[in-house]
Design a protein around this motif. Structure first.
Motif, PDB file in Angstrom:
ATOM      1  N   ASP A 204       3.109   2.508 -10.122  1.00  0.00           N
ATOM      2  CA  ASP A 204       4.073   3.558 -10.477  1.00  0.00           C
ATOM      3  C   ASP A 204       4.644   3.354 -11.876  1.00  0.00           C
ATOM      4  O   ASP A 204       4.734   4.296 -12.672  1.00  0.00           O
ATOM      5  CB  ASP A 204       5.212   3.626  -9.468  1.00  0.00           C
ATOM      6  CG  ASP A 204       4.762   4.156  -8.107  1.00  0.00           C
ATOM      7  OD1 ASP A 204       3.665   4.750  -8.022  1.00  0.00           O
ATOM      8  OD2 ASP A 204       5.525   3.958  -7.133  1.00  0.00           O
ATOM      9  N   LYS A 205       5.018   2.122 -12.197  1.00  0.00           N
ATOM     10  CA  LYS A 205       5.581   1.826 -13.523  1.00  0.00           C
ATOM     11  C   LYS A 205       4.554   2.054 -14.628  1.00  0.00           C
ATOM     12  O   LYS A 205       4.863   2.637 -15.670  1.00  0.00           O
ATOM     13  CB  LYS A 205       6.089   0.391 -13.569  1.00  0.00           C
ATOM     14  CG  LYS A 205       7.326   0.156 -12.725  1.00  0.00           C
ATOM     15  CD  LYS A 205       7.747  -1.301 -12.751  1.00  0.00           C
ATOM     16  CE  LYS A 205       8.946  -1.531 -11.856  1.00  0.00           C
ATOM     17  NZ  LYS A 205       9.354  -2.944 -11.830  1.00  0.00           N
ATOM     18  N   LEU A 206       3.337   1.596 -14.390  1.00  0.00           N
ATOM     19  CA  LEU A 206       2.284   1.762 -15.395  1.00  0.00           C
ATOM     20  C   LEU A 206       1.907   3.234 -15.566  1.00  0.00           C
ATOM     21  O   LEU A 206       1.692   3.692 -16.689  1.00  0.00           O
ATOM     22  CB  LEU A 206       1.052   0.939 -15.013  1.00  0.00           C
ATOM     23  CG  LEU A 206       1.215  -0.581 -15.098  1.00  0.00           C
ATOM     24  CD1 LEU A 206       0.076  -1.287 -14.386  1.00  0.00           C
ATOM     25  CD2 LEU A 206       1.320  -1.042 -16.540  1.00  0.00           C
ATOM     26  N   GLU A 207       1.851   3.977 -14.468  1.00  0.00           N
ATOM     27  CA  GLU A 207       1.503   5.402 -14.559  1.00  0.00           C
ATOM     28  C   GLU A 207       2.532   6.187 -15.365  1.00  0.00           C
ATOM     29  O   GLU A 207       2.170   7.104 -16.101  1.00  0.00           O
ATOM     30  CB  GLU A 207       1.360   6.006 -13.162  1.00  0.00           C
ATOM     31  CG  GLU A 207       0.040   5.676 -12.529  1.00  0.00           C
ATOM     32  CD  GLU A 207      -0.175   6.392 -11.211  1.00  0.00           C
ATOM     33  OE1 GLU A 207       0.789   6.600 -10.447  1.00  0.00           O
ATOM     34  OE2 GLU A 207      -1.345   6.744 -10.947  1.00  0.00           O
ATOM     35  N   GLN A 208       3.800   5.850 -15.235  1.00  0.00           N
ATOM     36  CA  GLN A 208       4.839   6.528 -16.028  1.00  0.00           C
ATOM     37  C   GLN A 208       4.599   6.315 -17.514  1.00  0.00           C
ATOM     38  O   GLN A 208       4.748   7.241 -18.314  1.00  0.00           O
ATOM     39  CB  GLN A 208       6.223   6.025 -15.634  1.00  0.00           C
ATOM     40  CG  GLN A 208       6.677   6.512 -14.289  1.00  0.00           C
ATOM     41  CD  GLN A 208       8.038   5.957 -13.906  1.00  0.00           C
ATOM     42  OE1 GLN A 208       8.604   5.101 -14.589  1.00  0.00           O
ATOM     43  NE2 GLN A 208       8.566   6.430 -12.787  1.00  0.00           N
ATOM     44  N   LEU A 209       4.233   5.098 -17.884  1.00  0.00           N
ATOM     45  CA  LEU A 209       3.953   4.811 -19.291  1.00  0.00           C
ATOM     46  C   LEU A 209       2.676   5.507 -19.757  1.00  0.00           C
ATOM     47  O   LEU A 209       2.628   6.074 -20.850  1.00  0.00           O
ATOM     48  CB  LEU A 209       3.844   3.301 -19.510  1.00  0.00           C
ATOM     49  CG  LEU A 209       5.118   2.504 -19.280  1.00  0.00           C
ATOM     50  CD1 LEU A 209       4.827   1.012 -19.332  1.00  0.00           C
ATOM     51  CD2 LEU A 209       6.189   2.880 -20.289  1.00  0.00           C
ATOM     52  N   CYS A 210       1.643   5.478 -18.929  1.00  0.00           N
ATOM     53  CA  CYS A 210       0.370   6.115 -19.288  1.00  0.00           C
ATOM     54  C   CYS A 210       0.565   7.611 -19.539  1.00  0.00           C
ATOM     55  O   CYS A 210      -0.011   8.171 -20.476  1.00  0.00           O
ATOM     56  CB  CYS A 210      -0.659   5.916 -18.182  1.00  0.00           C
ATOM     57  SG  CYS A 210      -1.254   4.227 -18.008  1.00  0.00           S
TER      58      CYS A 210
ATOM     59  N   LEU B 250       4.376  -5.895 -18.155  1.00  0.00           N
ATOM     60  CA  LEU B 250       4.323  -5.563 -16.727  1.00  0.00           C
ATOM     61  C   LEU B 250       3.194  -6.297 -16.011  1.00  0.00           C
ATOM     62  O   LEU B 250       3.343  -6.720 -14.861  1.00  0.00           O
ATOM     63  CB  LEU B 250       4.169  -4.055 -16.535  1.00  0.00           C
ATOM     64  CG  LEU B 250       5.403  -3.217 -16.823  1.00  0.00           C
ATOM     65  CD1 LEU B 250       5.051  -1.738 -16.894  1.00  0.00           C
ATOM     66  CD2 LEU B 250       6.464  -3.465 -15.749  1.00  0.00           C
ATOM     67  N   LEU B 251       2.067  -6.438 -16.685  1.00  0.00           N
ATOM     68  CA  LEU B 251       0.920  -7.127 -16.097  1.00  0.00           C
ATOM     69  C   LEU B 251       0.990  -8.638 -16.254  1.00  0.00           C
ATOM     70  O   LEU B 251       0.140  -9.355 -15.742  1.00  0.00           O
ATOM     71  CB  LEU B 251      -0.381  -6.602 -16.720  1.00  0.00           C
ATOM     72  CG  LEU B 251      -0.697  -5.143 -16.404  1.00  0.00           C
ATOM     73  CD1 LEU B 251      -1.739  -4.599 -17.370  1.00  0.00           C
ATOM     74  CD2 LEU B 251      -1.157  -5.008 -14.956  1.00  0.00           C
ATOM     75  N   GLN B 252       1.997  -9.100 -16.976  1.00  0.00           N
ATOM     76  CA  GLN B 252       2.164 -10.527 -17.269  1.00  0.00           C
ATOM     77  C   GLN B 252       0.874 -11.108 -17.828  1.00  0.00           C
ATOM     78  O   GLN B 252       0.332 -12.090 -17.341  1.00  0.00           O
ATOM     79  CB  GLN B 252       2.621 -11.284 -16.025  1.00  0.00           C
ATOM     80  CG  GLN B 252       3.954 -10.803 -15.517  1.00  0.00           C
ATOM     81  CD  GLN B 252       4.405 -11.513 -14.268  1.00  0.00           C
ATOM     82  OE1 GLN B 252       3.613 -12.125 -13.549  1.00  0.00           O
ATOM     83  NE2 GLN B 252       5.689 -11.444 -13.990  1.00  0.00           N
ATOM     84  N   SER B 253       0.401 -10.467 -18.888  1.00  0.00           N
ATOM     85  CA  SER B 253      -0.870 -10.843 -19.497  1.00  0.00           C
ATOM     86  C   SER B 253      -0.717 -10.964 -20.999  1.00  0.00           C
ATOM     87  O   SER B 253       0.176 -10.365 -21.595  1.00  0.00           O
ATOM     88  CB  SER B 253      -1.923  -9.777 -19.169  1.00  0.00           C
ATOM     89  OG  SER B 253      -3.162 -10.134 -19.729  1.00  0.00           O
ATOM     90  N   ASP B 254      -1.581 -11.732 -21.593  1.00  0.00           N
ATOM     91  CA  ASP B 254      -1.594 -11.835 -23.053  1.00  0.00           C
ATOM     92  C   ASP B 254      -2.985 -11.520 -23.612  1.00  0.00           C
ATOM     93  O   ASP B 254      -3.283 -11.811 -24.754  1.00  0.00           O
ATOM     94  CB  ASP B 254      -1.130 -13.218 -23.506  1.00  0.00           C
ATOM     95  CG  ASP B 254      -2.010 -14.342 -22.973  1.00  0.00           C
ATOM     96  OD1 ASP B 254      -2.986 -14.060 -22.264  1.00  0.00           O
ATOM     97  OD2 ASP B 254      -1.706 -15.515 -23.267  1.00  0.00           O
ATOM     98  N   HIS B 255      -3.835 -10.921 -22.788  1.00  0.00           N
ATOM     99  CA  HIS B 255      -5.203 -10.628 -23.214  1.00  0.00           C
ATOM    100  C   HIS B 255      -5.567  -9.189 -22.876  1.00  0.00           C
ATOM    101  O   HIS B 255      -5.291  -8.708 -21.784  1.00  0.00           O
ATOM    102  CB  HIS B 255      -6.192 -11.572 -22.510  1.00  0.00           C
ATOM    103  CG  HIS B 255      -7.618 -11.237 -22.791  1.00  0.00           C
ATOM    104  ND1 HIS B 255      -8.218 -11.499 -23.999  1.00  0.00           N
ATOM    105  CD2 HIS B 255      -8.564 -10.643 -22.033  1.00  0.00           C
ATOM    106  CE1 HIS B 255      -9.473 -11.078 -23.959  1.00  0.00           C
ATOM    107  NE2 HIS B 255      -9.706 -10.551 -22.774  1.00  0.00           N
TER     108      HIS B 255
END
Length: 116
Positions: free
Chosen positions: A57-63, A85-90
């Motif tokens: 839901d959070k990612l879709e709002q940004l997309c 949000l994905l806790q990623s650095d890649h």
């Protein structure tokens, strides 16, 4: 872009990503998030099957707030937020296909003359 994503990944019945669709034996897990954009304004996003509904839901709002791009090398507007949000650095990005306009016009002329 839907065709590209459909070929690039295997999907479940809910269109959630399962694996990277490679021609050789073995399966590689699909990324947790895929954002595909085109310079004509089309954008799609997909999520891996194990991404929580809250995160989706959070990612879709940004997309949905991503602007139309005119340069294929433009980073997504919310790139940092996606990473947080994905806790990623890649991440990876780049064109899947790029056909310069002059080639399109050249091949269109050939096709109209029935040369190809």
């Amino acid at each position: 872009m839907n065709i590209h994503a459909g070929v690039m990944f295997t999907h479940d019945d809910l269109m959630r990503l399962r694996t990277i669709n490679e021609p050789w034996p073995g399966e590689s897990t699909a990324p947790r998030f895929f954002l595909g954009r085109t310079i004509d304004g089309a954008a799609i996003w997909r999520f891996r099957y194990d991404v929580s509904g809250v995160l989706v839901d959070k990612l879709e709002q940004l997309c949905a707030d991503e602007p139309v791009i005119t340069d294929i090398h433009t980073r997504p507007k919310h790139c940092e937020a996606y990473m947080d949000l994905l806790q990623s650095d890649h991440y990876t990005m780049g064109p899947c296909y790029y056909v310069p306009l002059y080639r399109c016009l050249f091949y269109r002329r050939l096709a109209s003359r029935r040369i190809i």
